[in-house]
Enzyme design. Structure first.
Site, PDB file in Angstrom:
ATOM      1  N   ARG A  54    -107.303  13.453   5.321  1.00  0.00           N
ATOM      2  CA  ARG A  54    -106.988  14.403   6.376  1.00  0.00           C
ATOM      3  C   ARG A  54    -106.388  15.640   5.698  1.00  0.00           C
ATOM      4  O   ARG A  54    -106.187  15.653   4.494  1.00  0.00           O
ATOM      5  CB  ARG A  54    -106.024  13.790   7.393  1.00  0.00           C
ATOM      6  CG  ARG A  54    -104.912  13.003   6.709  1.00  0.00           C
ATOM      7  CD  ARG A  54    -103.621  13.034   7.393  1.00  0.00           C
ATOM      8  NE  ARG A  54    -103.092  14.354   7.561  1.00  0.00           N
ATOM      9  CZ  ARG A  54    -102.481  15.054   6.612  1.00  0.00           C
ATOM     10  NH1 ARG A  54    -102.342  14.582   5.384  1.00  0.00           N
ATOM     11  NH2 ARG A  54    -102.013  16.269   6.859  1.00  0.00           N
ATOM     12  N   ALA A  56    -106.693  20.042   6.197  1.00  0.00           N
ATOM     13  CA  ALA A  56    -107.877  20.910   6.251  1.00  0.00           C
ATOM     14  C   ALA A  56    -108.596  21.070   4.907  1.00  0.00           C
ATOM     15  O   ALA A  56    -109.803  20.821   4.813  1.00  0.00           O
ATOM     16  CB  ALA A  56    -107.475  22.268   6.836  1.00  0.00           C
ATOM     17  N   ASP A 245    -104.972  24.726  10.069  1.00  0.00           N
ATOM     18  CA  ASP A 245    -106.359  24.233  10.025  1.00  0.00           C
ATOM     19  C   ASP A 245    -107.374  25.342  10.249  1.00  0.00           C
ATOM     20  O   ASP A 245    -108.544  25.199   9.914  1.00  0.00           O
ATOM     21  CB  ASP A 245    -106.554  23.136  11.068  1.00  0.00           C
ATOM     22  CG  ASP A 245    -105.795  21.904  10.647  1.00  0.00           C
ATOM     23  OD1 ASP A 245    -104.557  21.894  10.819  1.00  0.00           O
ATOM     24  OD2 ASP A 245    -106.424  20.982  10.109  1.00  0.00           O
TER      25      ASP A 245
HETATM   26  C1  LIG Z   1    -102.749  21.924   3.981  1.00  0.00           C
HETATM   27  S1  LIG Z   1    -103.096  21.056   5.368  1.00  0.00           S
HETATM   28  C2  LIG Z   1    -102.868  22.119   6.776  1.00  0.00           C
HETATM   29  C3  LIG Z   1    -103.204  21.417   8.015  1.00  0.00           C
HETATM   30  O1  LIG Z   1    -104.421  20.754   7.851  1.00  0.00           O
HETATM   31  C4  LIG Z   1    -102.108  20.438   8.439  1.00  0.00           C
HETATM   32  O2  LIG Z   1    -100.952  21.152   8.745  1.00  0.00           O
HETATM   33  C5  LIG Z   1    -102.576  19.662   9.629  1.00  0.00           C
HETATM   34  O3  LIG Z   1    -102.401  20.064  10.756  1.00  0.00           O
HETATM   35  C6  LIG Z   1    -103.325  18.438   9.349  1.00  0.00           C
HETATM   36  O4  LIG Z   1    -103.761  17.791  10.497  1.00  0.00           O
HETATM   37  P1  LIG Z   1    -104.412  16.347  10.355  1.00  0.00           P
HETATM   38  O5  LIG Z   1    -104.789  15.989  11.770  1.00  0.00           O
HETATM   39  O6  LIG Z   1    -103.378  15.463   9.778  1.00  0.00           O
HETATM   40  O7  LIG Z   1    -105.631  16.497   9.473  1.00  0.00           O
END
Ligand SMILES: CSC[C@@H](O)[C@@H](O)C(=O)COP(=O)(O)O
EC number: 5.3.1.23
Length: 365
Positions: A54, A56, A245
């Site tokens: 997980r 982004a 994201d």
């Molecule tokens: C460097 S990661 C930035 C975002 O991806 C992070 O803050 C986030 O919201 C991740 O969400 P997730 O649902 O855990 O994939």
């Protein structure tokens, strides 16, 4: 970054066989450090959907390797387009996923099928190397912001930083986005302390950010998501740094659900609210975040249950809500640019605005 004394990235190709792909199973952290070996497209798709991987930038990088694995089975035009679309559709909000797949296709489409597998591994490797380098640069630019606050606090002052979700090295290929400046500040000898939002419903803060910071020796305290406003009202937060994201070309920021409420509280209390991102997270095609960014809706079970480790070491999921209570689970929200103090990118910091982003990335404007 290191676990114990061993340096790791969050995704890597097996050194022995030269083609299978390794990730950490993030659904097992912080209790177990399980390394998964991915050998085919569907395993990669499942890992992204179930959030074994997980964050982004990381899902973009892993999907790129997923396409390389898919091409090993069939590198023809039709199969490649089908597999690319399948991987790009595994999660909707993080733009890095679509960006990585589009970049892979731009490299692969002109090639004959026989040359595609090698080119796909090469391109996925570049995506990983560039992500690590961009995040390191974000760390250096963000470090200066922390240094400025530390200088105002004097020699004994601690800089208190609040973060939401997990935007650390485990969410990227290396370093992280929001946590990169914090790691660098800590390594430079600055006194930093991090308020870690637990980040319901999946608790990426309580499980992943706390684990990362603890492993690196960074002082931190996990708080319930609802505590941030109170901490800010009492002068206990010097700055907020979060990841994202997707950022629109006008500077609106999609991030984990609850980020918007932190931005509102920060605005009301004059606490700087910074967003850290590699440029691969900017969606130049989108202007209005609220209207145009698709928000992932995940299953209600993530809200009605909670997973943890029992006293005798078993990892269990228990029910929180009465039988029959429904649950809604929007996984992201959009913070309007007007609530964002600034963006920290690999090219430096800028206003969360069309002009700010165009100033740093004139080739996109
Ligand atoms: C460097 S990661 C930035 C975002 O991806 C992070 O803050 C986030 O919201 C991740 O969400 P997730 O649902 O855990 O994939």
């Amino acid at each position: 970054m290191k676990i114990g004394n061993v340096p790791y990235r969050s995704v890597w190709v097996d050194q022995q066989d030269g083609w299978s792909v390794h990730i950490f199973d993030q659904t097992r952290l912080p209790w177990e450090l399980d390394i998964l070996r991915l050998t085919e497209r569907d395993q990669v798709a499942r890992a992204i959907v179930t959030m074994q991987v997980r964050g982004a930038p990381l899902i973009g990088a892993v999907a790129a390797y997923g396409l390389a694995l898919a091409l090993r089975a069939d590198a023809g035009d039709a199969a490649m387009e089908r597999d690319a679309a399948l991987l790009a559709g595994t999660r909707p909000t993080a733009i890095n996923l679509r960006w990585a797949i589009e970049r892979m296709l731009a490299r692969l489409r002109p090639l004959p099928a026989a040359e595609r597998v090698a080119a796909a591994y090469d391109e996925a490797g570049w995506i990983c190397d560039e992500d690590a380098a961009q995040n390191e640069a974000i760390g250096r630019h963000g470090l200066r912001l922390i240094q400025e606050i530390a200088a105002r606090r004097g020699a004994d002052g601690v800089v208190n930083i609040l973060t939401h979700c997990n935007a650390g090295w485990i969410a990227t290929v290396d370093w992280g986005t929001a946590l990169a400046p914090i790691y660098m500040a800590h390594d430079a000898g600055l006194k930093v302390h991090v308020w870690v939002d637990e980040t319901r419903p999946r608790n990426q803060g309580a499980s992943l950010t706390a684990w990362e910071l603890g492993s690196h020796g960074v002082p931190h305290t996990v708080v319930a998501d609802n505590a941030g406003g109170h901490l800010m009202q009492h002068g206990m937060v010097d700055m907020v740094i979060v990841g994202t994201d997707r950022v629109t070309r006008s500077g609106d920021v999609a991030n984990k659900i609850g980020t918007y409420l932190k931005a509102l509280a920060a605005h009301d209390n004059d606490v700087p609210f910074w967003v850290a991102l590699p440029s691969t997270t900017i969606d130049w095609r989108v202007q209005d975040g609220l209207a145009e960014i698709p928000i992932e809706e995940r299953g209600g079970a993530e809200v009605t249950t909670i997973t943890g480790r029992t006293a005798d070491g078993r990892i269990e999921t228990v029910q929180l809500t009465p039988p029959g209570s429904g649950a809604a689970n929007p996984a992201f929200d959009v913070t309007p640019a007007r609530l964002v103090t600034g963006l920290i990118t690999e090219r430096g910091c800028c206003d969360a605005s069309q002009d700010g982003l165009a100033g740093l990335f004139p080739e996109q404007a």
